[in-house]
Design a protein around this motif. Structure first.
Motif, PDB file in Angstrom:
ATOM      1  N   ASN A 158      12.537  -5.456   8.019  1.00  0.00           N
ATOM      2  CA  ASN A 158      11.981  -6.202   6.882  1.00  0.00           C
ATOM      3  C   ASN A 158      10.537  -5.777   6.731  1.00  0.00           C
ATOM      4  N   THR A 159      10.118  -5.500   5.498  1.00  0.00           N
ATOM      5  CA  THR A 159       8.791  -4.905   5.289  1.00  0.00           C
ATOM      6  C   THR A 159       7.660  -5.889   5.591  1.00  0.00           C
ATOM      7  N   PHE A 160       7.972  -7.183   5.707  1.00  0.00           N
ATOM      8  CA  PHE A 160       6.971  -8.149   6.136  1.00  0.00           C
ATOM      9  C   PHE A 160       6.714  -8.023   7.640  1.00  0.00           C
ATOM     10  N   GLY A 161       7.628  -7.349   8.340  1.00  0.00           N
ATOM     11  CA  GLY A 161       7.473  -7.151   9.778  1.00  0.00           C
ATOM     12  C   GLY A 161       7.587  -8.433  10.580  1.00  0.00           C
ATOM     13  N   SER A 165      -4.218   2.351  -4.176  1.00  0.00           N
ATOM     14  CA  SER A 165      -5.559   1.758  -4.189  1.00  0.00           C
ATOM     15  C   SER A 165      -5.500   0.227  -4.208  1.00  0.00           C
ATOM     16  N   LYS A 166      -4.372  -0.342  -4.680  1.00  0.00           N
ATOM     17  CA  LYS A 166      -4.303  -1.805  -4.808  1.00  0.00           C
ATOM     18  C   LYS A 166      -3.352  -2.464  -3.829  1.00  0.00           C
ATOM     19  N   LEU A 167      -2.241  -1.777  -3.563  1.00  0.00           N
ATOM     20  CA  LEU A 167      -1.170  -2.435  -2.819  1.00  0.00           C
ATOM     21  C   LEU A 167      -1.089  -1.912  -1.393  1.00  0.00           C
ATOM     22  N   PRO A 168      -0.962  -2.810  -0.431  1.00  0.00           N
ATOM     23  CA  PRO A 168      -0.902  -2.364   0.959  1.00  0.00           C
ATOM     24  C   PRO A 168       0.404  -1.637   1.281  1.00  0.00           C
ATOM     25  N   ASP A 169       0.325  -0.632   2.148  1.00  0.00           N
ATOM     26  CA  ASP A 169       1.505   0.103   2.594  1.00  0.00           C
ATOM     27  C   ASP A 169       2.192  -0.741   3.679  1.00  0.00           C
ATOM     28  N   PRO A 170       3.466  -1.126   3.432  1.00  0.00           N
ATOM     29  CA  PRO A 170       4.150  -1.985   4.418  1.00  0.00           C
ATOM     30  C   PRO A 170       4.173  -1.382   5.832  1.00  0.00           C
ATOM     31  N   LYS A 171       4.055  -0.052   5.925  1.00  0.00           N
ATOM     32  CA  LYS A 171       4.071   0.551   7.265  1.00  0.00           C
ATOM     33  C   LYS A 171       2.790   0.194   8.025  1.00  0.00           C
ATOM     34  N   GLU A 172       1.709  -0.074   7.258  1.00  0.00           N
ATOM     35  CA  GLU A 172       0.439  -0.412   7.905  1.00  0.00           C
ATOM     36  C   GLU A 172       0.178  -1.910   7.939  1.00  0.00           C
ATOM     37  N   LEU A 173       0.606  -2.597   6.889  1.00  0.00           N
ATOM     38  CA  LEU A 173       0.340  -4.028   6.774  1.00  0.00           C
ATOM     39  C   LEU A 173       1.583  -4.684   6.157  1.00  0.00           C
ATOM     40  N   GLY A 174       2.248  -5.523   6.946  1.00  0.00           N
ATOM     41  CA  GLY A 174       3.505  -6.120   6.476  1.00  0.00           C
ATOM     42  C   GLY A 174       3.327  -6.859   5.163  1.00  0.00           C
ATOM     43  N   ASN A 175       4.216  -6.604   4.202  1.00  0.00           N
ATOM     44  CA  ASN A 175       4.170  -7.312   2.914  1.00  0.00           C
ATOM     45  C   ASN A 175       5.469  -7.055   2.157  1.00  0.00           C
ATOM     46  N   SER A 176       5.639  -7.797   1.076  1.00  0.00           N
ATOM     47  CA  SER A 176       6.850  -7.656   0.268  1.00  0.00           C
ATOM     48  C   SER A 176       6.495  -7.422  -1.190  1.00  0.00           C
ATOM     49  N   ASN A 183      -7.098  -6.650  -2.235  1.00  0.00           N
ATOM     50  CA  ASN A 183      -7.168  -5.917  -3.511  1.00  0.00           C
ATOM     51  C   ASN A 183      -6.193  -6.418  -4.576  1.00  0.00           C
ATOM     52  N   GLN A 184      -5.206  -7.201  -4.179  1.00  0.00           N
ATOM     53  CA  GLN A 184      -4.197  -7.673  -5.150  1.00  0.00           C
ATOM     54  C   GLN A 184      -3.720  -9.033  -4.660  1.00  0.00           C
ATOM     55  N   ALA A 185      -4.194 -10.073  -5.317  1.00  0.00           N
ATOM     56  CA  ALA A 185      -3.964 -11.436  -4.834  1.00  0.00           C
ATOM     57  C   ALA A 185      -2.515 -11.890  -4.923  1.00  0.00           C
ATOM     58  N   LEU A 186      -1.688 -11.124  -5.624  1.00  0.00           N
ATOM     59  CA  LEU A 186      -0.277 -11.492  -5.759  1.00  0.00           C
ATOM     60  C   LEU A 186       0.525 -11.128  -4.502  1.00  0.00           C
ATOM     61  N   VAL A 187      -0.121 -10.384  -3.622  1.00  0.00           N
ATOM     62  CA  VAL A 187       0.584  -9.880  -2.443  1.00  0.00           C
ATOM     63  C   VAL A 187       0.137 -10.648  -1.197  1.00  0.00           C
ATOM     64  N   LEU A 188       1.093 -11.267  -0.511  1.00  0.00           N
ATOM     65  CA  LEU A 188       0.784 -11.919   0.765  1.00  0.00           C
ATOM     66  C   LEU A 188       1.078 -10.918   1.876  1.00  0.00           C
ATOM     67  N   VAL A 189       0.285 -10.983   2.938  1.00  0.00           N
ATOM     68  CA  VAL A 189       0.423  -9.973   3.989  1.00  0.00           C
ATOM     69  C   VAL A 189       0.533 -10.595   5.384  1.00  0.00           C
ATOM     70  N   ASN A 190       1.137  -9.812   6.277  1.00  0.00           N
ATOM     71  CA  ASN A 190       1.252 -10.190   7.688  1.00  0.00           C
ATOM     72  C   ASN A 190       0.359  -9.237   8.480  1.00  0.00           C
ATOM     73  N   TYR A 191      -0.738  -9.764   9.041  1.00  0.00           N
ATOM     74  CA  TYR A 191      -1.664  -8.906   9.777  1.00  0.00           C
ATOM     75  C   TYR A 191      -1.127  -8.477  11.141  1.00  0.00           C
ATOM     76  N   GLY A 192       0.043  -8.950  11.502  1.00  0.00           N
ATOM     77  CA  GLY A 192       0.605  -8.509  12.784  1.00  0.00           C
ATOM     78  C   GLY A 192       1.678  -9.447  13.268  1.00  0.00           C
ATOM     79  N   ASN A 193       1.274 -10.629  13.693  1.00  0.00           N
ATOM     80  CA  ASN A 193       2.248 -11.516  14.320  1.00  0.00           C
ATOM     81  C   ASN A 193       2.442 -12.835  13.582  1.00  0.00           C
ATOM     82  N   ALA A 194       2.245 -12.832  12.284  1.00  0.00           N
ATOM     83  CA  ALA A 194       2.482 -14.067  11.520  1.00  0.00           C
ATOM     84  C   ALA A 194       3.970 -14.401  11.583  1.00  0.00           C
TER      85      ALA A 194
END
Ligand code: EPU
Length: 337
Positions: free
Chosen positions: A13-16, A224-235, A295-306
């Protein structure tokens, strides 16, 4: 096919999120899929594609069936068009790039969207002025209960904004196994109406863009705006952009004249949720390992162990604040499991 018990889904899962499947099996063909469904008829099942549009908030108490069917080919062509079929487990972006390399046009604006080919029709994915429904011809799907195959054409899919029959009438009943798109072989209609694309092309002094140029522009904007799921978990976008009535909008707009909006019909207006979330002060916020992308407030991210629950809590806080400030209810685009 090996059924693995107590299997971590973190890599699936890309949220990791590190949730566990009671059992897990990967299927690589339609025949495999039929066999797994038949042999496990009475078990509760959970279908997993690219895992790019879901948030796991708990362990999955089911047999997780991972759709890993691979392959892409031209199934028909005429002088101007080509009909390309992609198997459900093909990575979407690699599929888009393969079509561009073959000079097949129509998918370039949807470069770099995470996920697999088979899940693209479910929520009618889209970006930068294009949606899957614009080039979609049909998809094949297996009925989970009877294992019968059915072809859904474009009309039957009932596509809407991040919507389709697969999220409504036949929700959880079918597994999409392949999708056919009708693409251009020549006289490509490049769609650069979306402001960001025009700016990116101008920056590179491109006046007559090819489909490859458009794809490159989209890739640059997304990177430039959206995080790469491989680096920072997101959907991707966690929420849908809300569509509200014109009357409702006019009332709010009086109070917030700087609000961004798009008129979608004579009676409806779409408001970018990213703008609302940023204005409400959430952009870049982090609570533990759950956060709102900088950079894009519509995207929630997992910094590691959320955990999934931590991300859901943050999303609820956002929904509550937006409702209090703007009287607009924003809904999750991501499936919360
Ligand atoms: N905005 C802000 N702050 C933000 C984000 C956006 O003010 O933090 C404003 C922008 O300035 C712009 C407007 O909101 O005026 C729209 O922003 P953007 O063009 O980035 O697109 P979006 O509406 O936030 C949608 C899709 C994306 C897709 C982009 C580009 C949805 C839910 N999301 O986002 O799709 O890539 O348009 O077409 O429709 C996805 O579905 O996962 C996804 C990434």
């Amino acid at each position: 096919m090996e059924i693995k018990p107590n299997f971590s889904l973190k890599k699936y899962n890309t949220f990791g999120i590190d949730a566990k499947a009671k059992e897990f099996v990967a299927v690589h063909s339609v025949a495999d899929l039929k066999e797994v469904l038949e042999e496990n008829d009475t078990k509760k099942k959970f279908v997993l594609g690219g895992g790019s549009n879901m948030l796991l908030t708990q362990d999955v108490d089911a047999l997780v069936v991972h759709i890993d069917l691979k392959g892409k080919k031209v199934v028909k062509e005429d002088e101007n068009f080509v009909w390309v079929e992609g198997q459900a487990g093909e990575n979407w972006h690699e599929f888009v790039l393969w079509n561009i390399e073959n000079n097949f046009g129509g998918l370039e604006n949807m470069s770099l969207i995470p996920g697999n080919v088979g899940t693209t029709p479910v929520q009618n994915i889209g970006a930068y002025g294009a949606e899957i429904k614009d080039t979609f011809v049909s998809c094949d799907a297996m009925h989970i209960a009877t294992r019968e195959m059915r072809t859904f054409n474009r009309e039957e899919c009932n596509f809407g904004y991040r919507e389709s029959i697969f999220k409504q009438e036949v929700k959880d009943q079918y597994i999409i196994t392949s999708v056919v798109f009708k693409l251009t072989k020549k006289n490509h209609k490049v769609n650069i109406s979306y402001g960001d694309i025009t700016k990116e092309l101008e920056k590179n002094n491109i006046t007559e863009p090819t489909i490859k140029d458009v794809s490159n522009a989209v890739i640059a904007i997304r990177q430039s705006k959206l995080p790469d799921p491989k680096e920072l978990g997101n959907s991707g976008s966690f929420f849908k952009n809300p569509v509200i009535t014109k009357e409702h909008f006019e009332k709010i707009h009086l109070q917030f004249p700087e609000m961004k909006y798009y008129v979608v019909s004579p009676t409806e207006v779409k408001v970018p949720a990213g703008w609302l979330i940023e204005q409400a002060g959430f952009k870049g916020m982090r609570i533990g390992d759950a956060g709102v992308h900088k950079n894009q407030a519509l995207v929630l991210v997992n910094y590691g162990n959320a955990t999934g629950a931590e991300i859901v809590n943050l999303s609820k806080e956002i929904q509550k604040t937006i409702f209090e400030k703007y009287t607009i209810a924003i809904q999750a685009e991501v499936n919360i499991i």
